[in-house]
Design a protein around this motif. Structure first.
Motif, PDB file in Angstrom:
ATOM      1  N   PRO A 164      33.663  40.778  38.262  1.00  0.00           N
ATOM      2  CA  PRO A 164      34.915  40.596  37.528  1.00  0.00           C
ATOM      3  C   PRO A 164      35.459  39.181  37.682  1.00  0.00           C
ATOM      4  CG  PRO A 164      34.956  42.630  38.797  1.00  0.00           C
ATOM      5  CD  PRO A 164      33.737  41.871  39.243  1.00  0.00           C
ATOM      6  N   GLU A 186      40.589  39.654  40.963  1.00  0.00           N
ATOM      7  CA  GLU A 186      41.254  40.913  41.279  1.00  0.00           C
ATOM      8  C   GLU A 186      42.560  41.003  40.494  1.00  0.00           C
ATOM      9  OE1 GLU A 186      41.562  41.614  45.403  1.00  0.00           O
ATOM     10  OE2 GLU A 186      42.533  43.580  45.184  1.00  0.00           O
ATOM     11  N   TYR A 192      39.438  54.820  33.784  1.00  0.00           N
ATOM     12  CA  TYR A 192      38.120  54.533  33.226  1.00  0.00           C
ATOM     13  C   TYR A 192      37.456  55.853  32.855  1.00  0.00           C
ATOM     14  CZ  TYR A 192      38.631  49.879  35.332  1.00  0.00           C
ATOM     15  OH  TYR A 192      39.065  48.628  35.686  1.00  0.00           O
ATOM     16  N   TYR A 230      42.293  54.494  39.209  1.00  0.00           N
ATOM     17  CA  TYR A 230      42.345  53.541  40.320  1.00  0.00           C
ATOM     18  C   TYR A 230      43.654  52.760  40.273  1.00  0.00           C
ATOM     19  CZ  TYR A 230      40.484  50.454  43.893  1.00  0.00           C
ATOM     20  OH  TYR A 230      40.274  49.782  45.066  1.00  0.00           O
ATOM     21  N   PRO A 233      34.814  43.128  44.397  1.00  0.00           N
ATOM     22  CA  PRO A 233      35.008  44.235  43.468  1.00  0.00           C
ATOM     23  C   PRO A 233      34.411  45.569  43.924  1.00  0.00           C
ATOM     24  CG  PRO A 233      33.109  42.994  42.789  1.00  0.00           C
ATOM     25  CD  PRO A 233      33.640  42.309  44.015  1.00  0.00           C
ATOM     26  N   PHE A 290      33.408  47.370  40.546  1.00  0.00           N
ATOM     27  CA  PHE A 290      33.947  47.018  39.236  1.00  0.00           C
ATOM     28  C   PHE A 290      33.062  45.944  38.635  1.00  0.00           C
ATOM     29  CE2 PHE A 290      37.618  49.594  39.174  1.00  0.00           C
ATOM     30  CZ  PHE A 290      38.084  49.693  40.480  1.00  0.00           C
ATOM     31  N   ASP A 342      37.488  40.668  32.321  1.00  0.00           N
ATOM     32  CA  ASP A 342      38.717  41.432  32.140  1.00  0.00           C
ATOM     33  C   ASP A 342      38.837  41.956  30.715  1.00  0.00           C
ATOM     34  OD1 ASP A 342      40.985  39.585  34.349  1.00  0.00           O
ATOM     35  OD2 ASP A 342      39.486  41.145  34.735  1.00  0.00           O
ATOM     36  N   PRO A 348      39.184  44.781  35.201  1.00  0.00           N
ATOM     37  CA  PRO A 348      37.751  44.743  34.881  1.00  0.00           C
ATOM     38  C   PRO A 348      37.396  45.807  33.856  1.00  0.00           C
ATOM     39  CG  PRO A 348      38.084  44.564  37.245  1.00  0.00           C
ATOM     40  CD  PRO A 348      39.426  44.891  36.660  1.00  0.00           C
ATOM     41  N   PHE A 388      33.369  50.171  35.448  1.00  0.00           N
ATOM     42  CA  PHE A 388      33.077  50.505  36.843  1.00  0.00           C
ATOM     43  C   PHE A 388      31.750  51.256  36.868  1.00  0.00           C
ATOM     44  CE2 PHE A 388      33.033  54.948  38.146  1.00  0.00           C
ATOM     45  CZ  PHE A 388      33.436  55.601  36.989  1.00  0.00           C
ATOM     46  N   LEU A 401      37.127  50.900  30.798  1.00  0.00           N
ATOM     47  CA  LEU A 401      38.587  50.927  30.837  1.00  0.00           C
ATOM     48  C   LEU A 401      39.139  51.542  29.554  1.00  0.00           C
ATOM     49  CD1 LEU A 401      41.155  49.954  32.426  1.00  0.00           C
ATOM     50  CD2 LEU A 401      41.034  47.874  31.028  1.00  0.00           C
TER      51      LEU A 401
END
Length: 526
Positions: free
Chosen positions: A376, A379, A388, A414, A447, A476, A480, A489, A492, A518
């Protein structure tokens, strides 16, 4: 409208009007094996994005922006386009050697690595690649060409031989390792200092070893096109038997190089940041010798020297096959089965180099599964929940290999800023057992994340009364994406296993992977 559909419509309209049919139609030239980032085809009907499995046609120009792509042509030829490249399929026809086959390309800008196919073996004049300052021909070859699209072109021969003809008609013959630098006036012969091109090292195999790698139209590992994707995050799930025991193991990583051949993974190389150790998971060690990274090459050489000769022969003669593979955007996942895969590590201990390896034999439904993609961007900031949802098909298998299954309803919730969340997914096996899992996970080192939980099993799952334990490692993946105004991110992935038994006594864990994309974000209120 797709170019092929528009041509079919045009033919239909002409036939309806009583006109003679068109003498041409869209000619299928090849298939996209791998596409990463910005990749498209420009044709008569405009531009279209290219993804793995898409068809490319004669007359189209393949274009990469901040991306890469690999294409396998119908005659077995191959092209790997680097970023910021335009590669035109000027003319293409392959009918199996009827004398009218042709494969003409133009490298308009950028860089391409290529392996020629069946076209040109009968008549070498039927394969050509044009640039603004030179024309490349073949002597049954593989190589690389680079051009700025205006005033220069560089050509390197990787195998067999190439011809390079400048604008004045002067022809140079290139042997493996030689190159040509071409300007608007002439091409000059240069020596790349290698017998396998500027990005590879020569690998000498015995006739027996060469025969072991020759399977139908498959390219030899020597001189084949191997790409290393550096700085990948991801994970791995093992399920196999060893000395009468059923073994399950999972791991995750954040700085691995993935080796691709023809767009498909053949190895992962774990390059520890402190450079004290290097890990390898590979179905083809010899192919990694063509890497331009000296640490990878040195590590492979040390592994080959340490591996027992019979083990090395088993790996070379019966490597595990990539039975599962898919990708969505930056996220890729798959699994190997039915053969050998080598898991090795090279590390420093008290100033001495130590080598450890395990040759894993995969049989029946046993598999080693991976997922990977670029790390990613950063953070996420703030405190919010990201959701996700599972994308694509994911699979599971028992460590003994006696059962296989599918993974469904995967979901990760998450909380970024608190670095913890919950992972859910269901598993349905072909032996009638099913599991509904729930895991609490937390970040160990972005990640990456890991955790544990439980699986509620079906009635005929002996150890799942009322539940059996689970472990999960995840990461992840990707750049982005924005959902509901918040950046996180885009993907996953997670590797996992469920502690299960066959008869209430003999361990036979269920192992697999799952991943998602996502789908939304929301404020988090504890």
């Amino acid at each position: 409208m797709h170019v092929r559909d528009s041509l079919r419509l045009g033919v239909a309209l002409m036939l309806a009007a009583g006109a003679a049919p068109l003498a041409w139609a869209a000619v299928e030239a090849g298939t996209v094996l791998y596409a990463f980032g910005q990749v498209q085809a420009d044709g008569a009907d405009g531009a279209r994005a290219l993804r793995k499995g898409d068809t490319v046609y004669a007359g189209e120009t393949l274009r990469t922006g901040n991306g890469r792509t690999q294409v396998r042509f119908t005659d077995g030829g191959f092209a790997a386009l680097q970023p910021d490249t335009r590669y035109a399929i000027d003319e293409y026809r392959f009918a199996g050697g009827d004398g009218d086959d042709r494969s003409f390309f133009s490298l308009l800008k950028g860089s391409v690595r290529f392996v020629t196919g069946a076209i040109g073996k009968v008549d070498r004049k039927s394969w050509k690649m044009h640039t603004t300052v030179a024309t490349i021909g073949i002597r049954g070859s593989a190589g690389r060409a680079t051009t700025d699209g205006e005033t220069f072109a560089n050509v390197v021969c990787h195998r067999d031989g190439l011809t390079v003809t400048d604008l004045g008609g002067k022809e140079l013959l290139l042997d493996p390792g030689q190159g040509a630098a071409c300007g608007s006036r002439a091409c000059d012969l240069v020596d790349t200092g290698s017998t396998a091109g500027s990005e590879s090292q020569e690998v000498v195999l015995s006739e027996e070893e060469r025969a072991a790698y020759t399977q139908g139209e498959t390219e030899l590992a020597v001189g084949s096109d191997v790409t290393l994707l550096f700085d990948q995050a991801g994970g791995i799930a093992y399920g196999y038997s060893w000395m009468g025991q059923n073994i399950a193991d999972i791991d995750h990583f954040k700085h691995v190089a993935i080796a691709l051949r023809n767009g498909e993974p053949i190895a992962g190389v774990d390059l520890e940041e402190d450079q004290t150790s290097t890990g390898f998971l590979a179905v083809d060690l010899d192919a990694l010798l063509s890497s331009s990274d000296p640490r990878v090459v040195t590590g492979v050489q040390q592994l080959i020297a340490a591996v027992d000769a019979s083990d090395l022969q088993s790996l070379r003669q019966m490597p595990a096959t990539l039975s599962e593979f898919d990708q969505v955007g930056d996220f890729s996942w798959g699994g190997w089965s039915n053969g050998y895969i080598l898991d090795g590590e090279i590390f420093d201990y008290n100033g001495e180099t130590q080598v450890y390896y395990d040759l894993i034999r995969l049989q029946d439904h046993q598999a080693v599964r991976i997922f990977y993609g670029p790390k990613p961007d950063a953070e996420p900031t703030g405190v919010f929940m990201a959701t996700y949802d599972q994308l694509g098909d994911f699979f599971a298998s028992s460590a003994s290999g006696n059962a296989a299954g599918t993974v469904s309803n995967g979901e990760l919730q998450y909380v970024f800023g608190m670095n913890q969340g919950w992972l859910y997914f269901d598993v349905n096996m072909d032996n009638g057992r099913s599991y509904s899992t729930e895991h609490f996970v937390s970040a160990s080192n972005f990640p990456l994340f890991n955790g544990s939980g439980f699986a509620l099993g079906s009635v005929n799952s002996p150890s799942c009364h009322p539940s059996c334990s689970t472990l999960v490692n995840g990461a992840f993946i990707g750049h982005d994406a924005t959902a509901n105004g918040r950046a996180a991110p885009e993907f996953f992935g997670a590797s996992w296993f469920i502690y299960e038994t066959d008869d209430g006594m003999t361990p036979n864990p269920v192992v697999g992977t799952v991943g998602g994309r996502l789908s939304g974000t929301a404020p988090y209120l504890p």
